[in-house]
Scaffold this motif. Structure first.
Motif, PDB file in Angstrom:
ATOM      1  N   GLY A 162     127.075 -15.258  46.646  1.00  0.00           N
ATOM      2  CA  GLY A 162     126.187 -14.168  47.056  1.00  0.00           C
ATOM      3  C   GLY A 162     126.822 -12.800  46.977  1.00  0.00           C
ATOM      4  O   GLY A 162     126.132 -11.794  46.772  1.00  0.00           O
ATOM      5  N   ARG A 183     122.990 -14.352  49.756  1.00  0.00           N
ATOM      6  CA  ARG A 183     123.049 -13.024  49.148  1.00  0.00           C
ATOM      7  C   ARG A 183     123.110 -11.944  50.229  1.00  0.00           C
ATOM      8  O   ARG A 183     123.860 -10.964  50.104  1.00  0.00           O
ATOM      9  CB  ARG A 183     121.839 -12.796  48.262  1.00  0.00           C
ATOM     10  CG  ARG A 183     121.890 -11.464  47.499  1.00  0.00           C
ATOM     11  CD  ARG A 183     120.587 -11.224  46.766  1.00  0.00           C
ATOM     12  NE  ARG A 183     120.395 -12.230  45.733  1.00  0.00           N
ATOM     13  CZ  ARG A 183     119.199 -12.588  45.266  1.00  0.00           C
ATOM     14  NH1 ARG A 183     118.112 -12.047  45.763  1.00  0.00           N
ATOM     15  NH2 ARG A 183     119.120 -13.481  44.313  1.00  0.00           N
ATOM     16  N   SER A 185     117.411  -7.826  44.497  1.00  0.00           N
ATOM     17  CA  SER A 185     116.393  -8.255  45.463  1.00  0.00           C
ATOM     18  C   SER A 185     114.965  -7.921  45.042  1.00  0.00           C
ATOM     19  O   SER A 185     114.021  -8.230  45.767  1.00  0.00           O
ATOM     20  CB  SER A 185     116.661  -7.621  46.827  1.00  0.00           C
ATOM     21  OG  SER A 185     116.479  -6.212  46.787  1.00  0.00           O
ATOM     22  N   TRP A 198     121.714  -3.812  45.415  1.00  0.00           N
ATOM     23  CA  TRP A 198     120.712  -4.524  46.228  1.00  0.00           C
ATOM     24  C   TRP A 198     119.316  -4.322  45.651  1.00  0.00           C
ATOM     25  O   TRP A 198     118.507  -5.265  45.625  1.00  0.00           O
ATOM     26  CB  TRP A 198     120.782  -4.032  47.662  1.00  0.00           C
ATOM     27  CG  TRP A 198     119.750  -4.662  48.568  1.00  0.00           C
ATOM     28  CD1 TRP A 198     118.652  -4.058  49.109  1.00  0.00           C
ATOM     29  CD2 TRP A 198     119.726  -6.014  49.043  1.00  0.00           C
ATOM     30  NE1 TRP A 198     117.949  -4.941  49.886  1.00  0.00           N
ATOM     31  CE2 TRP A 198     118.583  -6.155  49.863  1.00  0.00           C
ATOM     32  CE3 TRP A 198     120.550  -7.118  48.854  1.00  0.00           C
ATOM     33  CZ2 TRP A 198     118.244  -7.352  50.492  1.00  0.00           C
ATOM     34  CZ3 TRP A 198     120.220  -8.323  49.471  1.00  0.00           C
ATOM     35  CH2 TRP A 198     119.089  -8.425  50.274  1.00  0.00           C
TER      36      TRP A 198
END
Length: 427
Positions: free
Chosen positions: A395, A135, A193, A189
């Motif tokens: 990813g 990722r 995440s 992101w």
């Protein structure tokens, strides 16, 4: 039938494994035979004329500037400054990658070079901090493709020459969309995440951040100098490229002292090899472009999409969809050089601002750098990060979607490009 000859000759030559530049020459020869005006002098003459363009001098100098930045310590200091400011946040190295990608994009204009530099510096740090590496590699790849959009952009230079559009205006028009691409990556992101467990760097003090800023001051000054010089008419894009290369050389050699005389041969050789590939490709493509015009292929395509000519939004969606499809099979420069002479007459006929179209066209081609099966930036980050290509493709998907969202938004709201450009034109 002419379109069929064009596509069959081009795709057939590529299917045989012929390099793109030679495939374009074969395509030109096939069109000449079909039109009944075969003359080998046309090929030689148009290749020489195509490469003999003052604006194309910016390409080797920006490529050289990128190489000098990487070996001279400028790229490293930009990353260190971003790390000092953002490293303590959850997923901070991801945000560092995005900010560093935006700054590097304003220096070299090369997606592959920026991606390689970021991956080499950040992937080991991310691996040690427990990040999901496929990722993270996908994020760095998606950040790297901002380079062709934020000036100085090699993609804008090639498009500007091929389409006869002001490169300075393309540069200025690319700033806001490039920043939007960066913001979209920040949002993506933050979403993907948020549940990952990863180590963060200790929060730095203002003194430490100030020290990182001072250490990277000359590197951070470079985009301000380049963009400011172009914006206020002090330098042309070509002159800005020379300025960037000289500046990177002086700072790397005499200020940071990481660029050694023994490194110069390798730096110049790498930049020269990349320049040779790009310039030969441009020369070969302009032969095909001349024959595409002679064969009236744009006119034939206009006839096929005539129902959309009255609706600029639908037409832009159709053209961008075509570019997305072609971008999955071709690299950045060939796509720009092949499609520009085909699409520009349609764009002008529909009354679409050529600069606006050029910005979206380059964004679309940049996205093609992270779409399989070609995806040259995916190959770069896979090699540098030592991650299997399949894992990198998986990813990059969230960030690819984010970049495509920006493209759709710019199609639906063209004022995001045209209004800032109009303000800059009026200055």
């Amino acid at each position: 039938m002419t379109i069929l000859v064009f596509l069959t000759s081009l795709l057939g030559a590529m299917a045989l494994g012929m390099p793109i530049a030679f495939a374009l020459i074969v395509c030109a020869l096939a069109l000449m035979l079909w039109l009944g005006n075969f003359d080998s002098q046309i090929v030689a003459q148009n290749m020489i004329i195509g490469a003999d363009n003052f604006q194309l001098l910016a390409v080797p100098f920006f490529l050289l500037a990128g190489e000098l930045m990487n070996v001279g310590g400028l790229s490293k200091r930009i990353v260190n400054f971003a790390l000092a400011c953002l490293g303590h946040i959850h997923g901070g190295l991801g945000y560092v990658a995005i900010v560093a990608a935006l700054i590097l994009a304003a220096l070299s204009g090369s997606a592959a070079a920026d991606t390689a530099a970021l991956a080499a510096i950040l992937i080991p740090m991310m691996r040690n901090a427990g990040y999901n590496i496929p990722r993270a590699a996908g994020l760095i790849a998606a950040g790297g493709i901002i380079a062709p959009v934020i000036p100085p952009s090699i993609g804008f230079i090639i498009f500007g020459v091929a389409a006869n559009v002001s490169i300075s205006q393309l540069f200025l028009a690319g700033v806001v969309p490039g920043v939007m691409m960066g913001i979209s990556l920040v949002v993506a992101w933050a979403i993907v995440s948020r549940r990952d467990k990863m180590q963060t760097s200790p929060r730095t003090t203002m003194r430490e951040r100030g020290k990182a800023f001072v250490d990277g001051f000359f590197a951070l000054l470079m985009p301000v100098m380049i963009l400011g010089g172009i914006k206020w008419g002090i330098v042309t894009p070509t002159e800005a490229a020379v300025l960037a290369a000289v500046y990177a050389f002086v700072i790397g050699m005499f200020v940071y002292r990481e660029l050694k005389p023994s490194m110069l041969y390798g730096v110049f050789l790498t930049a020269a090899k990349t320049t040779a590939v790009v310039m030969f490709l441009v020369a070969a493509a302009l032969v095909s472009a001349w024959l595409i015009t002679q064969a009236n292929i744009p006119g034939e395509i206009s006839g096929l999409i005539e129902p959309l000519m009255g609706n600029k939004t639908l037409l832009m969606f159709a053209l961008m969809f075509l570019v997305v499809i072609v971008g999955t099979a071709l690299d950045f420069s060939p796509t720009v050089l092949i499609l520009t002479p085909v699409l520009m007459p349609i764009v002008k006929q529909a009354g679409i601002d050529p600069v606006y179209f050029g910005v979206l066209f380059i964004i679309n081609n940049a996205i093609g750098l992270i779409t399989p099966p070609v995806g040259i930036v995916l190959n770069v980050v896979s090699g540098v990060a030592r991650v299997p290509m399949g894992a990198v493709i998986k990813g990059v998907n969230p960030f690819l979607i984010a970049q495509l969202f920006v493209l759709v938004l710019l199609i639906l709201i063209p004022e995001l490009v045209t209004v800032p450009l109009a303000w800059l034109r009026g200055r």
